[in-house]
Design a protein around this motif. Structure first.
Motif, PDB file in Angstrom:
ATOM      1  N   TYR A  58      99.162   8.778 135.786  1.00  0.00           N
ATOM      2  CA  TYR A  58      98.417   9.697 136.458  1.00  0.00           C
ATOM      3  C   TYR A  58      98.302   9.281 138.150  1.00  0.00           C
ATOM      4  O   TYR A  58      98.727   9.958 138.851  1.00  0.00           O
ATOM      5  CB  TYR A  58      97.042  10.115 135.869  1.00  0.00           C
ATOM      6  CG  TYR A  58      96.510  11.245 136.974  1.00  0.00           C
ATOM      7  CD1 TYR A  58      95.440  10.821 137.763  1.00  0.00           C
ATOM      8  CD2 TYR A  58      96.913  12.410 136.950  1.00  0.00           C
ATOM      9  CE1 TYR A  58      94.900  11.644 138.704  1.00  0.00           C
ATOM     10  CE2 TYR A  58      96.106  13.333 137.904  1.00  0.00           C
ATOM     11  CZ  TYR A  58      94.998  12.887 138.729  1.00  0.00           C
ATOM     12  OH  TYR A  58      94.579  13.696 139.538  1.00  0.00           O
ATOM     13  N   ARG A 109     101.776  25.371 127.998  1.00  0.00           N
ATOM     14  CA  ARG A 109     100.271  25.088 127.528  1.00  0.00           C
ATOM     15  C   ARG A 109     100.330  24.517 126.028  1.00  0.00           C
ATOM     16  O   ARG A 109      99.814  23.618 125.568  1.00  0.00           O
ATOM     17  CB  ARG A 109      99.393  26.357 127.455  1.00  0.00           C
ATOM     18  CG  ARG A 109      99.052  26.669 128.466  1.00  0.00           C
ATOM     19  CD  ARG A 109      97.268  27.120 128.219  1.00  0.00           C
ATOM     20  NE  ARG A 109      96.498  27.246 129.318  1.00  0.00           N
ATOM     21  CZ  ARG A 109      96.339  28.238 130.047  1.00  0.00           C
ATOM     22  NH1 ARG A 109      97.152  29.243 129.934  1.00  0.00           N
ATOM     23  NH2 ARG A 109      95.482  28.281 131.237  1.00  0.00           N
ATOM     24  N   LYS A 214      99.410  17.436 136.281  1.00  0.00           N
ATOM     25  CA  LYS A 214      98.704  18.272 135.393  1.00  0.00           C
ATOM     26  C   LYS A 214      99.097  17.801 134.035  1.00  0.00           C
ATOM     27  O   LYS A 214      98.074  17.933 133.143  1.00  0.00           O
ATOM     28  CB  LYS A 214      99.382  19.692 135.488  1.00  0.00           C
ATOM     29  CG  LYS A 214      99.307  20.443 136.966  1.00  0.00           C
ATOM     30  CD  LYS A 214      97.609  20.236 137.383  1.00  0.00           C
ATOM     31  CE  LYS A 214      97.364  20.871 138.764  1.00  0.00           C
ATOM     32  NZ  LYS A 214      96.119  20.346 139.451  1.00  0.00           N
ATOM     33  N   ASN A 217      97.000  14.834 133.209  1.00  0.00           N
ATOM     34  CA  ASN A 217      95.527  15.293 133.163  1.00  0.00           C
ATOM     35  C   ASN A 217      95.206  15.954 131.709  1.00  0.00           C
ATOM     36  O   ASN A 217      94.326  15.645 131.213  1.00  0.00           O
ATOM     37  CB  ASN A 217      95.323  16.516 133.985  1.00  0.00           C
ATOM     38  CG  ASN A 217      94.637  16.073 135.411  1.00  0.00           C
ATOM     39  OD1 ASN A 217      93.748  15.330 135.364  1.00  0.00           O
ATOM     40  ND2 ASN A 217      94.843  16.750 136.376  1.00  0.00           N
ATOM     41  N   ARG A 218      96.092  16.695 131.301  1.00  0.00           N
ATOM     42  CA  ARG A 218      95.932  17.403 130.054  1.00  0.00           C
ATOM     43  C   ARG A 218      95.980  16.259 128.736  1.00  0.00           C
ATOM     44  O   ARG A 218      95.014  16.322 127.928  1.00  0.00           O
ATOM     45  CB  ARG A 218      97.172  18.328 129.848  1.00  0.00           C
ATOM     46  CG  ARG A 218      96.793  19.552 129.178  1.00  0.00           C
ATOM     47  CD  ARG A 218      97.969  20.604 129.154  1.00  0.00           C
ATOM     48  NE  ARG A 218      97.581  21.627 127.936  1.00  0.00           N
ATOM     49  CZ  ARG A 218      97.063  22.529 127.658  1.00  0.00           C
ATOM     50  NH1 ARG A 218      96.102  22.832 128.866  1.00  0.00           N
ATOM     51  NH2 ARG A 218      96.929  23.338 126.802  1.00  0.00           N
ATOM     52  N   LYS A 221      92.561  14.377 128.901  1.00  0.00           N
ATOM     53  CA  LYS A 221      91.515  15.123 128.177  1.00  0.00           C
ATOM     54  C   LYS A 221      91.553  14.798 126.827  1.00  0.00           C
ATOM     55  O   LYS A 221      90.668  14.875 126.046  1.00  0.00           O
ATOM     56  CB  LYS A 221      91.438  16.472 128.631  1.00  0.00           C
ATOM     57  CG  LYS A 221      91.188  16.725 129.948  1.00  0.00           C
ATOM     58  CD  LYS A 221      89.884  16.306 130.254  1.00  0.00           C
ATOM     59  CE  LYS A 221      89.382  16.968 131.683  1.00  0.00           C
ATOM     60  NZ  LYS A 221      88.522  15.959 132.600  1.00  0.00           N
TER      61      LYS A 221
ATOM     62  N   ASP B 234      90.973  27.192 133.648  1.00  0.00           N
ATOM     63  CA  ASP B 234      90.953  26.284 132.705  1.00  0.00           C
ATOM     64  C   ASP B 234      90.582  24.844 133.593  1.00  0.00           C
ATOM     65  O   ASP B 234      91.691  24.124 133.824  1.00  0.00           O
ATOM     66  CB  ASP B 234      92.620  26.190 132.496  1.00  0.00           C
ATOM     67  CG  ASP B 234      93.037  25.179 131.444  1.00  0.00           C
ATOM     68  OD1 ASP B 234      94.032  25.170 131.106  1.00  0.00           O
ATOM     69  OD2 ASP B 234      92.069  24.596 130.985  1.00  0.00           O
ATOM     70  N   GLU B 236      89.876  22.122 132.294  1.00  0.00           N
ATOM     71  CA  GLU B 236      90.230  20.951 131.715  1.00  0.00           C
ATOM     72  C   GLU B 236      91.554  20.589 131.824  1.00  0.00           C
ATOM     73  O   GLU B 236      91.770  19.367 132.085  1.00  0.00           O
ATOM     74  CB  GLU B 236      90.232  21.317 129.900  1.00  0.00           C
ATOM     75  CG  GLU B 236      88.848  21.855 129.391  1.00  0.00           C
ATOM     76  CD  GLU B 236      88.223  20.257 129.083  1.00  0.00           C
ATOM     77  OE1 GLU B 236      87.047  20.284 129.696  1.00  0.00           O
ATOM     78  OE2 GLU B 236      88.707  19.448 128.502  1.00  0.00           O
ATOM     79  N   SER B 237      92.266  21.484 132.023  1.00  0.00           N
ATOM     80  CA  SER B 237      93.846  21.087 132.284  1.00  0.00           C
ATOM     81  C   SER B 237      94.073  20.942 133.796  1.00  0.00           C
ATOM     82  O   SER B 237      94.965  20.174 134.173  1.00  0.00           O
ATOM     83  CB  SER B 237      95.036  21.858 131.727  1.00  0.00           C
ATOM     84  OG  SER B 237      94.773  21.926 130.437  1.00  0.00           O
ATOM     85  N   PHE B 238      93.133  21.689 134.605  1.00  0.00           N
ATOM     86  CA  PHE B 238      93.209  21.607 136.062  1.00  0.00           C
ATOM     87  C   PHE B 238      91.955  21.404 136.550  1.00  0.00           C
ATOM     88  O   PHE B 238      91.388  22.483 137.128  1.00  0.00           O
ATOM     89  CB  PHE B 238      93.873  23.297 136.373  1.00  0.00           C
ATOM     90  CG  PHE B 238      95.274  23.676 135.870  1.00  0.00           C
ATOM     91  CD1 PHE B 238      95.248  24.134 134.671  1.00  0.00           C
ATOM     92  CD2 PHE B 238      96.114  23.379 136.663  1.00  0.00           C
ATOM     93  CE1 PHE B 238      96.517  24.277 134.142  1.00  0.00           C
ATOM     94  CE2 PHE B 238      97.611  23.671 136.344  1.00  0.00           C
ATOM     95  CZ  PHE B 238      97.605  24.034 135.006  1.00  0.00           C
ATOM     96  N   PRO B 239      91.640  20.204 136.381  1.00  0.00           N
ATOM     97  CA  PRO B 239      90.294  19.836 137.116  1.00  0.00           C
ATOM     98  C   PRO B 239      90.179  19.972 138.643  1.00  0.00           C
ATOM     99  O   PRO B 239      91.022  19.787 139.269  1.00  0.00           O
ATOM    100  CB  PRO B 239      89.994  18.320 136.544  1.00  0.00           C
ATOM    101  CG  PRO B 239      91.592  17.951 136.394  1.00  0.00           C
ATOM    102  CD  PRO B 239      92.371  19.039 135.933  1.00  0.00           C
ATOM    103  N   ASP B 284      91.182  21.985 143.739  1.00  0.00           N
ATOM    104  CA  ASP B 284      92.086  21.442 142.547  1.00  0.00           C
ATOM    105  C   ASP B 284      92.420  19.819 142.905  1.00  0.00           C
ATOM    106  O   ASP B 284      92.406  19.690 144.078  1.00  0.00           O
ATOM    107  CB  ASP B 284      93.251  22.343 142.275  1.00  0.00           C
ATOM    108  CG  ASP B 284      94.254  21.884 141.283  1.00  0.00           C
ATOM    109  OD1 ASP B 284      94.974  20.880 141.567  1.00  0.00           O
ATOM    110  OD2 ASP B 284      94.392  22.166 140.168  1.00  0.00           O
ATOM    111  N   ASN B 285      92.508  19.304 141.998  1.00  0.00           N
ATOM    112  CA  ASN B 285      92.670  17.689 142.188  1.00  0.00           C
ATOM    113  C   ASN B 285      93.818  17.273 143.021  1.00  0.00           C
ATOM    114  O   ASN B 285      93.802  16.487 143.684  1.00  0.00           O
ATOM    115  CB  ASN B 285      92.612  17.162 140.789  1.00  0.00           C
ATOM    116  CG  ASN B 285      91.236  16.438 140.630  1.00  0.00           C
ATOM    117  OD1 ASN B 285      90.830  15.882 141.549  1.00  0.00           O
ATOM    118  ND2 ASN B 285      91.079  16.074 139.217  1.00  0.00           N
TER     119      ASN B 285
END
Lengths: 239, 388
Positions: A58, A109, A214, A217-218, A221, B234, B236-239, B284-285
């Motif tokens: 990342y 997604r 992104k 990131n996913r 998490k 969202d 979580e995916s888009f912190p 957004d990050n």
């Protein structure tokens, strides 16, 4: 790009190079790169898990995105107008073999980890190959230096992704026959069209880097592993 | 016999005449609607009446002066907004209503202002528009959204009539979006368009529920908490990352802290006892721009409860503790110019006596008095520095 403008199908086993066949050389180069063995990431006992390398990947995408911003600005200025105009909004013609970051929202997604990582790996492999082609044609030494530096960083990103895949036990993607990243120009590939291809390459690269941030990131998490001591250990080994 | 034929003929003729009469003289059931430009001149004819017909004009029931008339036509010069209304012309003698005009004075539309924003990334974005100047007459807007060559649907907002929403079908697109808007009314037409990349319009809503609390037993701390905006679908995916700014109410300079994650932060350098104002923004990050600042939170750091005053000596203690960090240390010295001349201690020059013992005793005395004298000199010098 090629002086004679001829297209030559890539030869897989023995590349036949004639004088002035830049496309053939490019194809050869890409083929060779594609078949390079993957960088073994964590071939040590006591595998700490993919968490830290996901974080590192990342971070690399962020670093590359930052580097690309200045590189793209310089390169587009070198191409000249209209490529360096902020409102430039051409239709997406040509450059069909470029890996596209765009994806349906629901599909993105629902990508499983393996597919997500594979798509990233394949995309950057292609993009790196094209970038190296770009480098050869760049007019100024300054540009060549910047491009070379970026290519090195991009290679690092590829290695990092390979590392994550290895840590998760996924095999590295092997190219299917006939889908090698060759980029043959159309007939009478003009200077303008070549510049268009360069424009789209940089645009796609930038978009991929945003997408990868992104994606990772996913992934991050999904696997929240404690990373403190492990990161130190990894960094000692050049990761 | 020829008698019935002429009768029928007369009847038909009479009916025809009646119809013609009715058409020429009957009042119009619905007034004619007319739009005219602000500042222009307009001539309103009294329907189909002849130019030299004797008519009276009224606006909203009020008579109009005859000097505005040009024959049977009403002439209005330099139209103002106040000229809008229901104009009616009547046959002067019979007060028969001949014609009605509902006049609206307005302007053609100027170029609209259009902007788009995604506060619900990756779900979609919305576009909103307005006219930079009012037209005073009804306008219709038409919005089209193009993604490359593909037309996308912009759904009207249920509550706001100058906003519509677009849903993202694809993410991470290299092709720009083009949003065009055209506006038209009875007096004119205008249009504008904007083009942008998916990433550039991302701007979250400000963080919600910003709360700042003092921390017990810590006079320089404030604990701030907030929540990610509820419109962000969202996290979580888009912190999101956050930007905090704070200052005491009495100062103008903000202090800033950028936080890459988490929705809480403790300020550790607050001025004791001062009320603070705190705001948070989100981004957004990786992509887009910072949100607007959140609603401000106010808080004062914890201060020790003043002890019950039993002696006067204790009173200054509490007051100095709250002002000490900001005010310069109070001078404890009171400068009396008279001091410079005399001095508190021995200020006279020293005399050294000849005999040795006396000299030694004197030397000892000198040393001690020198010490005191030195201090006095310092005090006097310090004092002199404060005096004009």
């Amino acid at each position: 790009m090629g002086e004679d403008g001829e297209t030559r199908p890539p030869s897989r086993s023995l590349p036949i190079l004639s004088t002035g066949d830049s496309w053939g050389m490019l194809a050869c180069l890409c083929t060779v790169l594609w078949h390079l063995p993957a960088v073994p990431a964590l071939n040590r006992t006591g595998d700490p898990g993919p968490g830290p390398s996901i974080q590192k990947t990342y971070d690399l995408t962020r670093y590359l995105e930052h580097q690309l911003r200045s590189l793209a600005g310089t390169y587009l200025n070198y191409l000249g107008p209209p490529f360096n105009e902020p409102d430039f909004n051409p239709p997406r013609l040509g450059a069909e073999t470029l890996p596209r970051a765009t994806v349906n929202l629901d599909v993105w997604r629902s990508l499983n980890d393996k597919l997500r990582l594979t798509q990233n790996y394949e995309a950057y492999s292609h993009l790196l190959c094209y970038l190296r082609g770009l480098n050869r044609q760049a007019a100024t030494a300054e540009l060549r230096r910047s491009l070379a530096h970026f290519c090195t960083s991009l290679q690092g990103l590829l290695g990092s992704i390979a590392g994550v895949m290895a840590a998760l036990g996924y095999p590295l993607p092997q190219p299917l026959p006939g889908t090698e990243p060759t980029w043959a120009p159309g007939p009478a590939h003009s200077d303008f069209l070549q510049k268009m291809d360069d424009f789209w390459l940089l645009k796609e690269l930038q978009t991929w880097l945003w997408r990868s941030a992104k994606d990772f990131n996913r992934l991050k998490k999904k696997m929240q592993t404690p990373a403190a001591a492990v990161t130190l250990h990894l960094e000692a080994h050049g990761f | 016999m020829a008698a019935p034929v002429p009768w029928a003929c007369c009847a038909v003729l009479a009916a025809a005449a009646a119809v013609v009469y009715a058409q020429r003289h009957s009042p119009q059931e619905t007034p004619h609607v007319q739009y005219e430009r602000l500042g222009s001149d307009v001539t309103l004819p009294c329907g189909t009446a002849n130019w030299d017909a004797a008519v009276t004009w009224r606006v909203n029931g009020t008579d109009l002066a005859p000097d505005l008339l040009n024959g049977s036509q009403l002439v209005l010069r330099g139209l103002e907004l106040g000229h809008s209304g229901l104009y009616a012309c009547f046959h002067r003698d019979s007060w028969h209503l001949r014609h009605q005009v509902l006049l609206h004075v307005g302007l053609p539309p100027r170029e609209p202002v259009l902007s788009c924003r995604s506060n619900t990334y990756p779900k979609g974005f919305y576009c909103s528009w307005h006219l930079p100047a009012p037209t005073y007459i009804p306008n219709t807007f038409n919005v089209t959204v193009l993604h490359g060559s593909k037309i996308m649907v912009c759904e009207k907002d249920p509550a706001l009539k100058n906003r519509c929403h677009i849903r993202y079908m694809h993410l991470f697109s290299t092709v720009k979006y083009k949003v065009s808007i055209s506006v038209s009314n009875a007096l004119g037409h205008n249009a504008t368009a904007i083009t942008f990349d998916e990433f550039t319009i991302v701007k979250p809503d400000p963080p919600e529920n910003v709360v700042a609390r003092p921390v017990p037993s810590n006079p320089r701390r404030l604990e701030v908490t907030w929540q990610t905006p509820s419109t962000w679908p969202d996290p979580e995916s888009f912190p999101l990352k956050f930007f905090l700014r704070y200052r005491p109410l009495i100062l103008d300079q903000w202090q800033h802290v950028e936080l890459s994650d988490g929705t809480a932060h403790t300020i550790t350098d607050a001025y004791a006892g001062k009320e603070y104002i705190i705001q948070v923004a989100a981004k957004d990050n990786e992509i887009g721009t910072w949100s607007d600042w959140s609603v401000a939170a106010h808080a004062t750091p914890w201060t020790e409860e003043p002890r019950h005053l039993t002696t006067e000596a204790q009173a200054p203690e509490t007051t100095t503790s709250t002002t000490s960090s900001l005010a310069p240390p109070p001078t404890t010295k009171i400068c009396d110019p008279g001091e410079l001349g005399s001095g508190g201690g021995p200020s006279a020059p020293l005399f050294i006596s000849v005999p040795l013992t006396l000299a030694l005793a004197a030397a000892a005395a000198t040393a001690s008095s020198l010490l005191i004298w030195g201090t006095e000199i310092r005090r006097s010098l310090a004092c002199a520095a404060f005096l004009p």
